[in-house]
Design a protein around this motif. Structure first.
Motif, short mmCIF file in Angstrom:
data_model
loop_
_atom_site.label_atom_id
_atom_site.label_comp_id
_atom_site.label_asym_id
_atom_site.label_seq_id
_atom_site.Cartn_x
_atom_site.Cartn_y
_atom_site.Cartn_z
N VAL A 268 1.41 0.46 9.79
CA VAL A 268 0.23 -0.31 9.41
C VAL A 268 0.57 -1.81 9.41
CG1 VAL A 268 -1.51 -0.70 7.62
CG2 VAL A 268 -0.53 1.59 7.96
N PRO A 269 -0.12 -2.60 10.23
CA PRO A 269 0.09 -4.05 10.21
C PRO A 269 -0.31 -4.64 8.85
CG PRO A 269 -1.10 -3.38 12.18
CD PRO A 269 -1.08 -2.20 11.28
N LEU A 270 0.44 -5.66 8.44
CA LEU A 270 0.17 -6.33 7.18
C LEU A 270 -0.19 -7.79 7.42
CD1 LEU A 270 3.12 -4.83 5.11
CD2 LEU A 270 0.71 -4.18 4.98
N ASP A 271 -1.00 -8.32 6.54
CA ASP A 271 -1.42 -9.72 6.62
C ASP A 271 -0.36 -10.61 5.98
OD1 ASP A 271 -2.66 -12.16 6.61
OD2 ASP A 271 -4.37 -11.54 5.37
N THR A 272 0.24 -11.49 6.79
CA THR A 272 1.27 -12.39 6.27
C THR A 272 0.83 -13.85 6.36
OG1 THR A 272 2.38 -12.56 8.42
CG2 THR A 272 3.06 -10.76 6.97
N SER A 273 -0.45 -14.09 6.34
CA SER A 273 -0.95 -15.44 6.54
C SER A 273 -0.82 -16.32 5.30
CB SER A 273 -2.42 -15.40 6.97
OG SER A 273 -3.22 -14.75 5.99
N SER A 274 -0.53 -15.72 4.15
CA SER A 274 -0.39 -16.48 2.91
C SER A 274 0.93 -16.14 2.23
CB SER A 274 -1.54 -16.17 1.94
OG SER A 274 -2.79 -16.50 2.52
N ALA A 275 1.55 -17.17 1.63
CA ALA A 275 2.81 -16.96 0.93
C ALA A 275 2.58 -16.22 -0.38
CB ALA A 275 3.49 -18.29 0.68
N GLY A 276 3.60 -15.49 -0.81
CA GLY A 276 3.53 -14.78 -2.07
C GLY A 276 3.90 -13.32 -1.92
N PRO A 277 4.26 -12.66 -3.01
CA PRO A 277 4.62 -11.24 -2.95
C PRO A 277 3.38 -10.36 -2.80
CG PRO A 277 4.68 -12.00 -5.21
CD PRO A 277 4.41 -13.20 -4.37
N GLN A 278 3.56 -9.24 -2.13
CA GLN A 278 2.51 -8.24 -2.00
C GLN A 278 3.08 -6.90 -2.47
OE1 GLN A 278 0.63 -8.06 1.88
NE2 GLN A 278 0.94 -10.26 2.24
N VAL A 279 2.51 -6.39 -3.54
CA VAL A 279 2.92 -5.08 -4.06
C VAL A 279 2.04 -4.03 -3.40
CG1 VAL A 279 3.22 -3.66 -6.12
CG2 VAL A 279 3.65 -6.13 -6.23
N LEU A 280 2.65 -3.06 -2.76
CA LEU A 280 1.93 -2.10 -1.92
C LEU A 280 2.32 -0.67 -2.27
CD1 LEU A 280 2.71 -4.03 1.37
CD2 LEU A 280 0.47 -4.01 0.25
N ARG A 281 1.43 0.24 -1.98
CA ARG A 281 1.72 1.66 -2.08
C ARG A 281 0.90 2.40 -1.04
NH1 ARG A 281 -1.28 3.91 -7.62
NH2 ARG A 281 -3.43 3.85 -6.79
N VAL A 282 1.21 3.68 -0.85
CA VAL A 282 0.52 4.50 0.14
C VAL A 282 0.06 5.79 -0.53
CG1 VAL A 282 0.76 5.80 2.28
CG2 VAL A 282 1.82 3.55 2.07
N ILE A 283 -1.15 6.18 -0.21
CA ILE A 283 -1.68 7.47 -0.67
C ILE A 283 -1.86 8.37 0.54
CG2 ILE A 283 -3.62 8.67 -1.74
CD1 ILE A 283 -4.14 6.16 -3.38
N ALA A 284 -1.25 9.54 0.51
CA ALA A 284 -1.53 10.58 1.51
C ALA A 284 -2.64 11.44 0.92
CB ALA A 284 -0.29 11.40 1.79
#
Length: 447
Positions: free
Chosen positions: A86-102
């Motif tokens: 899955v591509p992620l948006d990196t256009s802005s600085a800062g941390p991104q907390v992510l998770r995935v649901i199956a």
């Protein structure tokens, strides 16, 4: 120019977060990882989710933590291997907390992965782990080196493809990838100088700059002409490198004038905000170029002169790389004897013979890698692939296997384009696309 956007690269917060984070439920393991864990704003980035055992067609929902709430940002269907990229948006600085649901199915419950963190930094935060030899390196050069360091820390190896930019169809090796991206693009300065004069509809320098701006690392070799005979780089009828130490010799005058022209090309890339890894006088420990087997002191002195001339000319977008030939036979010298005084990176060039009497097993000779790696922190497989392959049966999956056996592990592996000696490029090799697909966003997991 969308050749690099077929899947973006993402990265987690620390080197440890590049390892798969998983949750087992009901006999099924849900794994999520980022490649690489840290990026600079605008660098391509992906999240990789997978189920084991593989479950074809399972839906994955990617969520991002915003304040205290989880927001869905993508929903994709897994492949037959049970994986989704899955591509992620990196256009802005800062941390991104992510998770995935199956999501749940009639036979299986819903699974929620542990969270992972992507860190996106500004260009001003680019700090290579090993400082560049150029104290005045441009922000682009520092970010390029920092990116390679992040790949290495995360156990990732970039996939590279060389282009022949003196050919009107120079993008063919990328077109053959059917929309898949590569993370490193190689070219030759001699070919670039020629290509810029050919009035191609898409000038190669402009295209290379665009590829870099889309997320590719650029790596340049230089098959410079023999300054005595003015014949191609393979002409060994004159090999007196010491004549280049003075600009007053005929050979020195020709060589340094040629070098200044090439610095002009690098300056154009610098003006476009692009940095380049430069592999000057590559494979000097071999016996096939006019600069081959020089006196080590002369070679090192010449390298230092090239660096200083570039800096005096205001060219500071270069990451300096020593590229040597694998010591695969008698007649190829130990590469560590020629190591320049100061370099940012070193790489091995190795081709597996595919002739009638060759070893039928796909392999890659890395003799000499360890000796240089004792002195250089960043290493690469700077040119690799088969030699004299008529059928393209060589499987590049060997590159990942070999890369796991060396230390430090290489930051990229570069495949050449098809030429008169056979098939070499990723899209022409059996298993080439399959291997590339196994490396999400052209970054191979080495651990």
């Amino acid at each position: 120019m969308g050749l690099l956007t077929g899947g973006l690269i993402a990265s987690g917060a620390t080197p440890a977060s590049a390892h798969p984070t998983s949750l087992e439920r009901g006999g099924t393991t849900l794994t999520v990882r980022l490649a690489p864990p840290v990026v600079t704003v605008g660098e391509p980035s992906v999240l990789v989710a997978g189920l084991s055992p593989a479950q074809s067609g399972r839906t994955f929902v990617v969520q991002r933590l915003v304040d205290t709430a989880w927001q869905s940002i993508a929903s994709v269907t897994g492949t037959t291997t049970g994986r989704a990229v899955v591509p992620l948006d990196t256009s802005s600085a800062g941390p991104q907390v992510l998770r995935v649901i199956a999501t749940a199915t009639p036979d299986l419950p819903r699974s929620i992965s542990p969270q992972v963190t992507l860190k996106v930094y500004t260009a001003a935060s680019c700090t290579p782990r090993v400082a560049l030899v150029d104290a005045d390196a441009t922000p682009a050069a520092r970010c390029l080196a920092a990116r390679l360091d992040r790949w290495r820390a995360a156990g990732l190896m970039g996939v590279g493809q060389q282009l022949n930019v003196s050919n009107s169809d120079y993008l063919a090796p990328l077109t053959a990838l059917s929309g898949r991206r590569v993370s490193v693009v190689g070219f030759d300065l001699e070919e670039l100088a020629a290509g810029e004069t050919y009035q191609f509809p898409d000038p190669p320098l402009k295209t290379l700059a665009a590829l870099a701006q889309q997320g590719a690392v650029l790596s340049a070799s230089w098959h410079t002409t023999n300054p005595h005979t003015q014949r191609p780089s393979w002409d060994r009828s004159w090999t007196s490198l010491d004549a280049l130490l003075s600009p007053d010799t005929p050979e020195g005058a020709r060589f340094w004038a040629d070098y200044d022209t090439k610095l002009g090309l690098l300056r154009q890339l610098q003006d476009a905000g692009v940095a380049v890894v430069l592999r000057a006088f590559h494979e000097a420990n071999g016996d096939w170029f006019w600069w081959a087997k020089p006196d080590p002191a002369t070679y090192r002195r010449l390298w230092t002169m090239m660096q200083r001339r570039a800096w005096d000319a205001g060219v500071h977008n270069v990451v300096w790389a020593y590229s040597f030939a694998a010591r695969s036979r008698a007649g190829i010298r130990a590469p560590d004897r020629l190591l320049p005084t100061r370099v940012d990176l070193a790489g091995i060039d190795s081709y597996d013979p595919e002739g009638p009497s060759a070893d039928p097993r796909d392999r890659l000779d890395v003799t000499g890698y360890a000796a240089v790696a004792e002195k250089v922190a960043r290493m690469a497989l700077s040119e690799v692939g088969p030699a004299d392959s008529a059928t393209g049966s060589w499987n590049p999956a060997v590159l990942s296997r070999v890369a796991r056996t060396v230390s430090p592990r290489p930051v990229w592996a570069m495949l050449w384009f098809d030429d008169a000696s056979g098939r070499k490029q990723i899209g022409s090799l059996s298993g080439g696309l399959r291997w590339l697909d196994s490396c999400p966003n052209a970054l191979c997991y080495l651990r």
